[in-house]
Design an enzyme around this catalytic site. Sequence first.
Site, PDB file in Angstrom:
ATOM      1  N   GLU A 129      44.684  47.792  52.399  1.00  0.00           N
ATOM      2  CA  GLU A 129      43.941  46.680  53.483  1.00  0.00           C
ATOM      3  C   GLU A 129      44.622  47.188  54.905  1.00  0.00           C
ATOM      4  O   GLU A 129      45.322  46.131  55.460  1.00  0.00           O
ATOM      5  CB  GLU A 129      43.920  45.390  53.076  1.00  0.00           C
ATOM      6  CG  GLU A 129      43.286  44.863  51.849  1.00  0.00           C
ATOM      7  CD  GLU A 129      42.898  43.547  51.639  1.00  0.00           C
ATOM      8  OE1 GLU A 129      43.897  42.682  52.324  1.00  0.00           O
ATOM      9  OE2 GLU A 129      41.940  43.118  50.946  1.00  0.00           O
ATOM     10  N   GLU A 158      38.629  44.962  45.343  1.00  0.00           N
ATOM     11  CA  GLU A 158      39.219  43.770  44.908  1.00  0.00           C
ATOM     12  C   GLU A 158      37.985  42.561  45.105  1.00  0.00           C
ATOM     13  O   GLU A 158      37.577  42.617  46.031  1.00  0.00           O
ATOM     14  CB  GLU A 158      40.434  43.282  45.890  1.00  0.00           C
ATOM     15  CG  GLU A 158      41.615  44.250  45.744  1.00  0.00           C
ATOM     16  CD  GLU A 158      42.646  43.814  46.720  1.00  0.00           C
ATOM     17  OE1 GLU A 158      42.438  42.920  47.189  1.00  0.00           O
ATOM     18  OE2 GLU A 158      43.508  44.638  47.110  1.00  0.00           O
TER      19      GLU A 158
HETATM   20  C1  GLA Z   1      44.225  41.359  49.708  1.00  0.00           C
HETATM   21  C2  GLA Z   1      45.369  42.454  49.172  1.00  0.00           C
HETATM   22  C3  GLA Z   1      45.788  41.820  47.806  1.00  0.00           C
HETATM   23  C4  GLA Z   1      45.845  40.602  47.422  1.00  0.00           C
HETATM   24  C5  GLA Z   1      44.796  39.697  47.641  1.00  0.00           C
HETATM   25  C6  GLA Z   1      44.593  38.364  47.320  1.00  0.00           C
HETATM   26  O1  GLA Z   1      42.851  41.822  49.148  1.00  0.00           O
HETATM   27  O2  GLA Z   1      44.823  43.600  49.216  1.00  0.00           O
HETATM   28  O3  GLA Z   1      47.004  42.607  47.765  1.00  0.00           O
HETATM   29  O4  GLA Z   1      46.959  39.990  48.366  1.00  0.00           O
HETATM   30  O5  GLA Z   1      44.191  40.060  49.099  1.00  0.00           O
HETATM   31  O6  GLA Z   1      43.199  38.094  47.519  1.00  0.00           O
END
Ligand code: GLA
Length: 705
Positions: free
Chosen positions: A144, A300
């Site tokens: 991210e 995710e």
């Molecule tokens: C983000 C991060 C993950 C985790 C999620 C929790 O998407 O990439 O590592 O922290 O949030 O929702």
Amino acid sequence: MGIAYGADYNPEQWPEEVWAQDLELMRRAHVTMVTLGIFSWARAEPRPGTYDFGWLDRVLDGLDGAGIAVCLATMTASPPPWLSRLHPGILPEDADGRRRWPGARQHYCPSSPVYREHAGRLVERLAARYAGHPALALWHIGNEYGCHTHQCFCPVSARHFRRWLRERYGTVGALNDAWSTAFWSQSYGDFEEVLPPRTAPTFPNPAQQLDYQRFSDRALLECFLAEKAVLARHSPGVPVTTNLMPDHRPVDAFAWSAHMDVMALDFYQDPFVPDDHIRAAYNFDLMRSARGGQPWLLLEQAPGAVNWRARNGPKPPGAMRLWSWQAVAQGADAVLFFQWRQSLGGAEKFHSAVVPHGGTGTRIFREAAALGRELASVPRISGTRSRARVALLADWDSRRALELDSRPSTALEQPRLALDHYRPLFEAGVACDVLPPGRELSGYRLVVVPSLYLLTAADARRLTSYVAGGGHLLVSFFSGIVDRCDRVHPGGCPAPLREVLGLWVEEFWPLEEGATVHVHGAVRGRADLWSEVIVAEGAEVLARFADGALAGGPAVTRHGYGRGTAWYVGTRLEPAALRALLDEVRAAAGVRPVLAGLPAGVQATVREGAGGRFLFLLNHETAAVEVALPQPMVSLLDGGGADSTAGGSGRGGAPMRRQAVERALVERVTLPGRGVAVLSGAEDVPGAADRPGGQLPKGRTAQGP
Ligand code: GLA
């Protein structure tokens, strides 16, 4: 092949005895892929230059033995404590010059050569060691990008910014011109005088701010590209991705798409927001469109609640299944969760996971396992694509410029305005691509432009010739106002669109917070946020302001131009009014919904390709509905019922329990609340084509025209 299914896997948080259990549970949940090692830097390089990969070898070998593919992370998202202790200069600074300390994650300055060097060294080791590992399917760089640290204002970043400006502008004169520095005595005599837009007494130069956002995005992309180059050397042919965030201003997904082998998104629908699936749909369409319709990866999502909202709503029964299928219906070839096993400590211990604190005798695990089985049962979906006749234009440059300070109204937020226009298309069941203005538009019957404040003259010319050639264009207020440097296009706003729209805007008239006006005419209803003094010069006025300061003035117009038509909307219409307008515009453009007569709340999409043609029906409401099909079809899912714990699907997504699939031809489908159906024509389902009525009429398609 098959839809990849799995989760972020963080085995370093657990003793090794748990790993064997994990493999068994992954088999039960029909996991086919995990993302491994995102936050493992401190474990893999516990001291500078000392690497420990033995544990990772065992994890990868175990996964391979279980037939589970690995999306291997480069581990560079959270530098270990020793790195910032040895080199505090890698820590980022905010616009007030305050350092961001270690102790969480993403505590690095993207421009830091020291950070980049250490990251590169680690990636070199990882790539050399695992390039040939049989479980390796995909590389996952960083995590991210720009999630927490999207801009850094430290001296290293300042120097990097100046280098970037030199390359972009060549001379300081060109920079002065681009940044309009004659204003407020800001002219530079030398690039060395230029700083990042640190906190100043009042509004910083907007062109400088805009360039700093572009530069900061570029600095992040350079980090990505540096790691990608290492991976490409060691494992050419293994695809590379990173997980992007939705509606994320710092990272231009369209620009990054040119450097990613496959697009990947993290999306966390908010169970407390009843129509959050529409925001999801918009972002999913954007992911699919970014690389010309190529399938993308949902890397995710949460199996249940997250932990980072003020109040974290759990996903009610069926929501995990529905929202996962939604991603697939909109072109995803992977459905992964954050995370596999719920942490016992750390900041995310109350974030849901596939294996919750309560273990496998839980609703979440049961639902996840049932979903895994179901996804594995339709492997032919993967690789198929969708087709849309409507394009909605979105642009990071324009958004960044629009959302700066010192505008006519700070209430104009691009994601909200884009969604205002996307929603009526979604609710009408129309397939839509989301594209930047520079892409080829000739294949679309309708192009929707929601408040594209920054529009280059070249892109405006392309829109103009699109209409001249027979296209249908709908443009909303405050579009085509400034150039790439946030300078107003001379010649009366919106100057570069003036000819195609057949009007100009004499005065902006933003509305007070909470204030509304009404429009009447061919379009009727309430409006808020914005109004303006429109002077028609060829455009036909379809609706006028009915009250307020601009009563009697044009609010909505239509202009025939060349072989096409351009509509203009000078205010923010309430949803029903915009829907009515867009329905008319669609009718004129000949754009039909994917499926006629859909009940409210039901989403329909089509994916087709070598694997067949698939019609997806998703009921986003909680009450059951019946949907009439365009022709007799075969339902491919068995309702997502109880989990089968027998056997795993394994890497490659081998079909599971095909005998459970209902093969009868049906003409109607009953979707329970939050229900999902995936249907195919009989010719796409082995064994069903020989039944009476089993052939789809030639050339018929559930897709719009
Ligand atoms: C983000 C991060 C993950 C985790 C999620 C929790 O998407 O990439 O590592 O922290 O949030 O929702």
